[in-house]
Design an enzyme around this catalytic site. Sequence first.
Site, mmCIF file in Angstrom:
data_model
loop_
_atom_site.group_PDB
_atom_site.id
_atom_site.type_symbol
_atom_site.label_atom_id
_atom_site.label_comp_id
_atom_site.label_asym_id
_atom_site.label_seq_id
_atom_site.Cartn_x
_atom_site.Cartn_y
_atom_site.Cartn_z
ATOM 1 N N ASP A 111 -13.540 -16.264 -21.828
ATOM 2 C CA ASP A 111 -12.262 -16.222 -21.466
ATOM 3 C C ASP A 111 -11.538 -15.123 -22.402
ATOM 4 O OD1 ASP A 111 -13.406 -17.741 -19.612
ATOM 5 O OD2 ASP A 111 -11.637 -19.269 -19.594
ATOM 6 N N GLN A 146 -11.566 -18.343 -25.945
ATOM 7 C CA GLN A 146 -12.131 -19.738 -25.919
ATOM 8 C C GLN A 146 -13.643 -19.545 -26.820
ATOM 9 O OE1 GLN A 146 -11.453 -22.637 -23.259
ATOM 10 N NE2 GLN A 146 -9.587 -21.648 -24.639
HETATM 11 N N1 DQQ Z 1 -12.840 -21.583 -18.840
HETATM 12 C C1 DQQ Z 1 -12.474 -21.621 -17.611
HETATM 13 C C2 DQQ Z 1 -10.837 -21.720 -17.406
HETATM 14 C C3 DQQ Z 1 -10.735 -22.735 -18.587
HETATM 15 C C4 DQQ Z 1 -11.767 -22.328 -19.646
HETATM 16 C C5 DQQ Z 1 -12.817 -20.132 -16.937
HETATM 17 C C6 DQQ Z 1 -12.330 -23.213 -20.118
HETATM 18 O O1 DQQ Z 1 -10.546 -22.348 -16.094
HETATM 19 O O2 DQQ Z 1 -9.762 -23.122 -18.985
HETATM 20 O O3 DQQ Z 1 -14.023 -19.644 -17.529
HETATM 21 O O4 DQQ Z 1 -13.346 -22.939 -21.327
#
Ligand code: DQQ
Length: 444
Positions: A20, A35
Site C-alpha cells: 500500500d 505499509q
Molecule cells: N492493506 C489493505 C488496506 C489496509 C492495509 C489493502 C493493511 O485496506 O489498510 O492492501 O496493511
Amino acid sequence: MPFDLHRPLYHFSPDHWMNDPIPFFAGGEYHIFYQHNPNGAFWGTMHWGHAVSHDLVRWQELPIALAPTPGGPDQDGCFTGCVIAGDGRFHILYTGIPRLNPLQQVQCLASSKDLITWEKYPGNPVIAAPPGGFGECFRDPCAWREADGWSMVIGSEMPEHKGGAALLYRSPDLAHWEYVRPLFTGDAAQTGHDFECPDYFSLGDRHVLLTSRNKTWWHVGRTADHRFTRDQWGAVDGGALYAAKTVRDYQGRRLLWGWIREERPEAAQRAAGWSGVLSLPRQLDLRPDGSLGIEPVRELETLRGRHRRFGAQTVPDGPDGLPLAGVAGDALELQVRFAPTDAPILGIRVRCSPDGAEYAEIAYDRHASRLGDAPLDLAEMEELVLRVYVDRSVIEAFANGRACQTLRFYPERDDCLGVRLLARGGEAMLRSVDVWELQPDNRR
Ligand code: DQQ
C-alpha cells in the site's frame, strides 16, 4: 548481500515487508509512505515506512514514520491512509487497529513539521466507530481540502457483500468529523465487495475515484451534491498491482503508484528477507472519450543505457516466438510496435531461457480484446504499442496508453535473459522494436 536473482534493481523494494504505497509531494521531493513490517518479510505489525526521491526514479529510505503505540488505538497496527498539508504542517490520517482479532478499525490523526517526525493527536481516535448500516470494512481514509474545510472518504462496504461504499465525511479542523453520506457505492460483481484504499481527485473536468478489491479500479465521473456519478470504469492494471494511490506534482501531473504483490510462497518471501515492490510511477490523464489514460512517466528515460533498434519484419506464426537476436537482460525497457494484423495473439516474451522453455509472456488477445487480464479494445487500424519494463522478477507492461499488466516471474536459473516476439494463429507484422538496457545505480 548474497546475490538475489529475483530482487528488482530499479524498482524500490525495502528490506522486510511493504504494501500500500501512499504518495505525497512537497518541497520538490516525492515521498512514498507505505505499509511496512520491520520485523520480517510477512504482513503484520503494520508501521508506516517512508522513502523519498528527487527524480521519481531513485529512492532513499527514511526513518519509519508511524509505529503502533502499545495500549493506544493503533496498538495492533497503523493501517493505510493519506498525507495532506494544512495550516503550515503535514498531517496523516490513517486507520488505527485497536484489535486485529476480531478486527476493530478506528481513524487516527498524526502531524509533523518536516514529514520525518510525527506526533500522534492526543485525542485519537478522531473517528471511533463507523456509521450504522454498512459492512465490516471501515478503513483507509483519503482526505482533501475544500474551500470551507476538509472532506474525506473512508473505504467501506454495503451490507451482505453487495459492493463497496466510499463514505464521505466533513471536518472543520481534521480532528472533528461528521458523517455525510456515501459519496459512491459500487456493485460487487464489477469492482468487488468492498472499497479498500479509496483515492479521490479531479482530473480535467471530471472526478476520479480509485478503489481496490482484487485489483485497483478506476471510476471516472462527476460529483455534485456530495454524490459521485460514474460515467466509465475499468481496471488500473490486470495483473499483480494493487492498492494504487495518486498525488498531484508541481507540474500538475497526476501520478500513480501501486503495490506490486509477490506471487511466490510465503516461506520463500521470508527466506528472501524482502516482500513487496513499489510500481514505477504512472501518469494518469483523461482521454478524449472520458476514460483513463495510463503511461509510465518520462523520467524513467534517465535509466536508459545501451540502445538497439530493430526495423520492420514478419513475425511467423508459431508457439515459441522469434528470438530477438543479441538482446539479453534482466533489466530492460522495450518498446514494440505491431501493425494492425489478423493474428489472434501477438506480443512478446521476456526473461526467456536459452531453450525457450521458461519465459514471462505479455500477449494481446485480439478476439478477447485483452492484454492479459486488462481489457483493451483496439480500433480497426490501430497499432499495438507495447512498452515493457523488465526488472528481474517484476515485469510492467503498458499498451497503447490505456492498459497495463504487471507480472511476476521467479526463474530458478540465472540465464533467463532472452526476448522473443510472438504471433499465434497467423503471422504478424512488426513495425519496430526499441530495446534499452537499463542501468540502475544500485546493481546488486
Ligand atoms: N492493506 C489493505 C488496506 C489496509 C492495509 C489493502 C493493511 O485496506 O489498510 O492492501 O496493511
